[in-house]
Design an enzyme around this catalytic site. Structure first.
Site, PDB file in Angstrom:
ATOM      1  N   PHE A  84      -6.341   5.182 -29.833  1.00 21.78           N
ATOM      2  CA  PHE A  84      -7.001   4.486 -30.934  1.00 21.78           C
ATOM      3  C   PHE A  84      -7.598   3.169 -30.461  1.00 21.78           C
ATOM      4  O   PHE A  84      -7.140   2.090 -30.848  1.00 21.78           O
ATOM      5  CB  PHE A  84      -5.992   4.218 -32.058  1.00 21.78           C
ATOM      6  CG  PHE A  84      -5.228   5.442 -32.513  1.00 21.78           C
ATOM      7  CD1 PHE A  84      -5.841   6.400 -33.315  1.00 21.78           C
ATOM      8  CD2 PHE A  84      -3.907   5.648 -32.138  1.00 21.78           C
ATOM      9  CE1 PHE A  84      -5.144   7.529 -33.743  1.00 21.78           C
ATOM     10  CE2 PHE A  84      -3.204   6.767 -32.567  1.00 21.78           C
ATOM     11  CZ  PHE A  84      -3.821   7.717 -33.369  1.00 21.78           C
ATOM     12  N   GLY A 121       3.119  -0.890 -28.617  1.00 13.96           N
ATOM     13  CA  GLY A 121       2.362   0.222 -29.181  1.00 13.96           C
ATOM     14  C   GLY A 121       1.447   0.835 -28.144  1.00 13.96           C
ATOM     15  O   GLY A 121       0.330   0.380 -27.892  1.00 13.96           O
ATOM     16  N   HIS A 135       1.827  -0.591 -38.118  1.00 15.34           N
ATOM     17  CA  HIS A 135       0.905  -1.446 -38.857  1.00 15.34           C
ATOM     18  C   HIS A 135       1.338  -1.714 -40.293  1.00 15.34           C
ATOM     19  O   HIS A 135       0.646  -2.393 -41.035  1.00 15.34           O
ATOM     20  CB  HIS A 135      -0.498  -0.842 -38.848  1.00 15.34           C
ATOM     21  CG  HIS A 135      -1.154  -0.907 -37.490  1.00 15.34           C
ATOM     22  ND1 HIS A 135      -0.461  -1.187 -36.340  1.00 15.34           N
ATOM     23  CD2 HIS A 135      -2.441  -0.747 -37.110  1.00 15.34           C
ATOM     24  CE1 HIS A 135      -1.304  -1.178 -35.315  1.00 15.34           C
ATOM     25  NE2 HIS A 135      -2.509  -0.915 -35.753  1.00 15.34           N
ATOM     26  N   ASP A 151       7.174   1.111 -26.382  1.00 14.04           N
ATOM     27  CA  ASP A 151       6.954   2.093 -27.460  1.00 14.04           C
ATOM     28  C   ASP A 151       8.188   2.986 -27.534  1.00 14.04           C
ATOM     29  O   ASP A 151       8.725   3.378 -26.503  1.00 14.04           O
ATOM     30  CB  ASP A 151       5.701   2.949 -27.169  1.00 14.04           C
ATOM     31  CG  ASP A 151       5.116   3.592 -28.422  1.00 14.04           C
ATOM     32  OD1 ASP A 151       5.873   4.239 -29.170  1.00 14.04           O
ATOM     33  OD2 ASP A 151       3.902   3.434 -28.649  1.00 14.04           O
TER      34      ASP A 151
HETATM   35  N1  SAH Z   1      -2.354   1.089 -28.348  1.00 13.79           N
HETATM   36  C1  SAH Z   1      -2.435   2.523 -28.587  1.00 13.79           C
HETATM   37  C2  SAH Z   1      -2.174   2.898 -30.027  1.00 13.79           C
HETATM   38  C3  SAH Z   1      -0.798   2.535 -30.526  1.00 13.79           C
HETATM   39  S1  SAH Z   1      -0.363   3.403 -32.017  1.00 13.79           S
HETATM   40  C4  SAH Z   1      -3.800   3.050 -28.121  1.00 13.79           C
HETATM   41  O1  SAH Z   1      -4.538   2.336 -27.434  1.00 13.79           O
HETATM   42  O2  SAH Z   1      -4.139   4.187 -28.426  1.00 13.79           O
HETATM   43  C5  SAH Z   1       1.094   2.572 -32.494  1.00 13.79           C
HETATM   44  C6  SAH Z   1       2.305   2.885 -31.635  1.00 13.79           C
HETATM   45  O3  SAH Z   1       3.354   2.003 -32.049  1.00 13.79           O
HETATM   46  C7  SAH Z   1       2.864   4.304 -31.763  1.00 13.79           C
HETATM   47  O4  SAH Z   1       2.834   4.950 -30.517  1.00 13.79           O
HETATM   48  C8  SAH Z   1       4.317   4.090 -32.255  1.00 13.79           C
HETATM   49  O5  SAH Z   1       5.257   4.980 -31.666  1.00 13.79           O
HETATM   50  C9  SAH Z   1       4.588   2.657 -31.848  1.00 13.79           C
HETATM   51  N2  SAH Z   1       5.626   2.013 -32.648  1.00 13.79           N
HETATM   52  C10 SAH Z   1       5.656   1.879 -33.989  1.00 13.79           C
HETATM   53  N3  SAH Z   1       6.768   1.217 -34.369  1.00 13.79           N
HETATM   54  C11 SAH Z   1       7.449   0.932 -33.221  1.00 13.79           C
HETATM   55  C12 SAH Z   1       8.698   0.258 -32.951  1.00 13.79           C
HETATM   56  N4  SAH Z   1       9.438  -0.258 -33.920  1.00 13.79           N
HETATM   57  N5  SAH Z   1       9.102   0.162 -31.676  1.00 13.79           N
HETATM   58  C13 SAH Z   1       8.353   0.682 -30.669  1.00 13.79           C
HETATM   59  N6  SAH Z   1       7.171   1.306 -30.862  1.00 13.79           N
HETATM   60  C14 SAH Z   1       6.729   1.440 -32.123  1.00 13.79           C
HETATM   61 MG    MG Z   2      -4.616  -0.105 -32.957  1.00 18.72          MG
END
Ligand code: SAH
Ligand code: MG
Length: 223
Positions: free
Chosen positions: A21, A55, A153, A80
């Site tokens: 993303f 993330g 988010h 993550d």
């Molecule tokens: N940066 C990525 C997108 C991240 S999506 C890209 O470039 O595509 C958001 C991520 O946050 C997900 O993989 C999810 O597993 C992670 N996430 C959400 N809550 C979390 C938490 N409490 N601890 C660790 N990771 C988390």
């Molecule tokens: Mg993002």
């Protein structure tokens, strides 16, 4: 961003092709900001500059930031739990059924993340930290040259990441926040609210933006 370099071109191409993303132009801005941090914190006496991303999903942003880490001798810790955010679960907007582990029915992006990092040959610059972001944050001690917040988010997870990780950013270090949408019609509020909070604190100044990516630089310590 430094151009005309075969290795960085390769990494940018891999990042663009990786699942995730992050639009290409935002990825370039992310890489350039992390590179500024790696250069600014290059002090052999202090050890390698430390980058953290919250993330990682399948490793797209990891490769952009990892490229900057490799170029500057920094180490990127990529946090993550690889179980996906609320918005990635079945029935939500950003769900991918093929990321579900058939054994337990839960999302597992870790194998995809590992493949992305291996394909990019970034293992000596990027370390995966598999676990809950606030749990890792509360045991963390190293000052950060660069921190990228792109985890859950929703209101609670976004604020927990910000409260847990922003204090670790060194004076003069960088904080990047993804999915900042000033207009509520474009996306959820929490990342925008974090960005507003940082600016209102008077301890950060803006250092670039692209799309929904906002870059901040720390100008004062937390009280
Ligand atoms: N940066 C990525 C997108 C991240 S999506 C890209 O470039 O595509 C958001 C991520 O946050 C997900 O993989 C999810 O597993 C992670 N996430 C959400 N809550 C979390 C938490 N409490 N601890 C660790 N990771 C988390
Ligand atoms: Mg993002």
């Amino acid at each position: 961003m430094a151009g005309g370099d075969i290795r960085v071109d390769e990494l940018v191409a891999l990042a663009r092709a990786a699942r995730g993303f992050m639009p290409d132009d935002e990825g370039a801005t992310l890489l350039a900001a992390a590179e500024r941090a790696g250069v600014a914190f290059n002090d052999p006496a202090a050890g390698a500059p430390v980058f953290v991303e919250i993330g990682a999903w399948c490793g797209k942003s990891t490769v952009y930031i990892g490229a900057a880490a490799e170029r500057t001798g920094a180490v990127l810790f990529s946090v993550d739990h690889h179980r996906g955010s609320e918005e990635n679960q079945a029935g939500w907007e950003h769900h991918d059924a093929d990321l579900v582990d058939p054994v337990d029915g839960r999302i597992d992006t870790l194998p995809h993340w590992r493949r992305t990092v291996a394909r990019a040959r970034l293992e000596s610059s990027v370390v995966g930290m598999v676990g809950d972001s606030p749990t890792i944050a509360k045991a963390w001690r190293r000052p950060l040259a660069f921190c990228f917040i792109d985890g859950g988010h929703g209101e609670a997870p976004a604020w927990a990441d910000y409260r847990g990780w922003a204090p670790h950013v060194a004076l003069g270090g960088w904080l990047a926040i993804h999915d900042v949408f000033p207009d509520p019609a474009d996306g959820g509020r929490p990342p925008y609210e974090l960005w507003c909070d940082a600016l209102a604190s008077g301890r950060w100044r803006e250092d670039g933006e692209q799309g929904s990516l906002r870059i901040l630089r720390r100008t004062a310590r937390d009280p």
